[in-house]
Design an enzyme around this catalytic site. Sequence first.
Site, short mmCIF file in Angstrom:
data_model
loop_
_atom_site.label_atom_id
_atom_site.label_comp_id
_atom_site.label_asym_id
_atom_site.label_seq_id
_atom_site.Cartn_x
_atom_site.Cartn_y
_atom_site.Cartn_z
N HIS A 34 25.15 74.82 125.93
CA HIS A 34 24.86 76.24 126.03
C HIS A 34 25.93 77.09 125.34
CE1 HIS A 34 21.49 75.71 128.90
NE2 HIS A 34 22.15 74.59 129.18
N GLU A 62 48.38 64.06 116.71
CA GLU A 62 49.82 63.83 116.60
C GLU A 62 50.08 62.50 115.91
OE1 GLU A 62 52.89 65.30 119.59
OE2 GLU A 62 52.88 63.15 120.02
N LYS A 117 62.04 61.38 129.05
CA LYS A 117 62.81 60.20 128.67
C LYS A 117 64.29 60.52 128.61
CE LYS A 117 61.12 57.31 125.66
NZ LYS A 117 60.68 56.64 124.41
N GLY A 142 55.19 58.81 123.49
CA GLY A 142 54.73 59.65 124.60
C GLY A 142 53.23 59.67 124.76
N ARG A 143 52.50 59.76 123.64
CA ARG A 143 51.04 59.85 123.72
C ARG A 143 50.40 58.50 124.03
NH1 ARG A 143 53.16 60.61 118.87
NH2 ARG A 143 52.54 59.41 117.04
N GLU A 176 61.25 72.33 127.83
CA GLU A 176 60.22 72.83 128.74
C GLU A 176 60.26 72.10 130.07
OE1 GLU A 176 58.37 72.96 124.51
OE2 GLU A 176 59.70 71.66 125.67
N LYS A 227 60.57 73.68 117.57
CA LYS A 227 61.45 73.57 118.73
C LYS A 227 62.90 73.89 118.35
CE LYS A 227 60.29 69.35 120.05
NZ LYS A 227 60.17 68.15 120.90
#
Length: 551
Positions: A394, A363, A215, A277-278, A221, A514
């Site tokens: 399993h 979040e 954005k 964002g999510r 990152e 961050k």
Amino acid sequence: MAAQPQPLTPERPAKKSAWKELAAHYKTLSKQHLRELFAGDPERGQRMAIEAVGLYFDYSKNRVTDETMSLLLKLAEESRLRERIDAMFSGQRINVTEKRAVLHVALRAPEDTTILVDGKNVVPEVHAVLDRMANFSNRVRSGEWIGHTGKRIRNVINIGIGGSDLGPVMAYEALKHYSDRSMTFRFVSNVDGTDFAEAAQGLDAEETLFIVSSKTFTTLETMTNAQTARAWSLAGLGGDEKSVAKHFVAVSTNAAEVTKFGIDTANMFGFWDWVGGRYSMDSAIGLSTMIAVGPENFHAMLDGFHQMDEHFRTVPFERNLPVLLGLLSLWYNDFFGAQTVAVLPYEQYLKRFPAYLQQLTMESNGKHVTLKGKPVKHDTSPIYWGEPGTNGQHSFYQLIHQGTRLIPCDFIAFAKPLNQLGHHHDILIANVFAQTEALAFGKTPEQVKAEGTPDWLVPHRVFEGNRPSNTILAHELTPDTLGKLVALYEHAVFTQGVIWNIDSFDQWGVELGKVLAQRIIPELESPAEPVLNHDSSTNTLIRRYRKHKES
């Protein structure tokens, strides 16, 4: 002036009469076994199930009675859930710490819908972006969009992180059956250089398009990976800076930084501060999804989202899928002390769905203070995790069946396979039904002994049962169905957040690490020995890393 949120709910859910009644009710119900509940109610399996918007939701194998459900619904009413739903859909600023509306529902609203933010209808803007996305996607898919050297684009790499990665990755994997198999799609999120190196491995820069999703176009990152991609692309295209505009597009709102990077702002796709964002996979963040499956399938996914939105907005709570899903999870989290929820899709295409839900749920509701900033007096978000069936059977199912922890499970299955191979699908679905049956009813010592098991081995082969689960059954995994499933969990998260009286739409918890990393980066890269003022552990780790780096 935007409408203000409705007055907030009381600080402590535990003060509500329904919460107190649920606490008392739990003491009695916790002693009952699902075997007893089913034996005493022959119609339970049919009665405690709802079919809506193409999903069949069986919640009968939960440790609940009619009284439990009545009290949970009463709790939702006392929490003014209906008012908060209306507040969200009407564009009120229910994200109180950031003073923002929360309108992911506008991303999939039909074109003739009106949703106001600050008196302005945002739906036309949404559809304008969708139209631009569709035009661009069609040009790439048809070969009309060509790279710097005249070759068509055959590879798309999405660069993002968090919601700008998890949503697109999950959607691509979920809808791979519908994707253009003549194209390659890869995703880069981790700042670990290996992530980019592997994503670009074997690709031709002349045929590769990068979608940079940030954005602000400043996310550490994402922009680190974007700059690396830019250098990789230029190296493969003879170093011509003009080539960037043909091999990079942006999903961003920062035109200045996008231009500085070398991307033509005509190829910048925007979104809005009322989209978290999510919650953004159906916005321009989903550009890679649209290129992969085509605009028609993308719009079918949006329609699935919208159908669940309308179901959540309009249907009474006792038949409301997201409300019931959210309430049941809250019941185990806050009264049984269950700390996790296992999401178990019996569909290989949904292999990234649990990882996507981890951000959506944790979040959103991993909060320790109320809307008014007071400490919460109850547990908030459980930990979400899971893997596709039957693989998990399993590995970790051992703990679910015979471990000491109560782990509620959501099983997701489809009646019709996308790849019909022999009787694979019947075996797959038989395992879904068998697992929920085994979890609920278990196997008693008497049953184990009747099989001729030696007495010493009996305790090891007993299954206590009484392990709760939901089963969500749909006809087929289509783009439409995927939209419904994602929106189902989105609104279940919202339901819980309202009852816990927390802000489900901010994420301050991701910030501190961050910020500290920005301080540490120059200390790791400094040619001279830096003066360190961290704690003794962090100082030692920095010095040790620098020593290894120099050797």
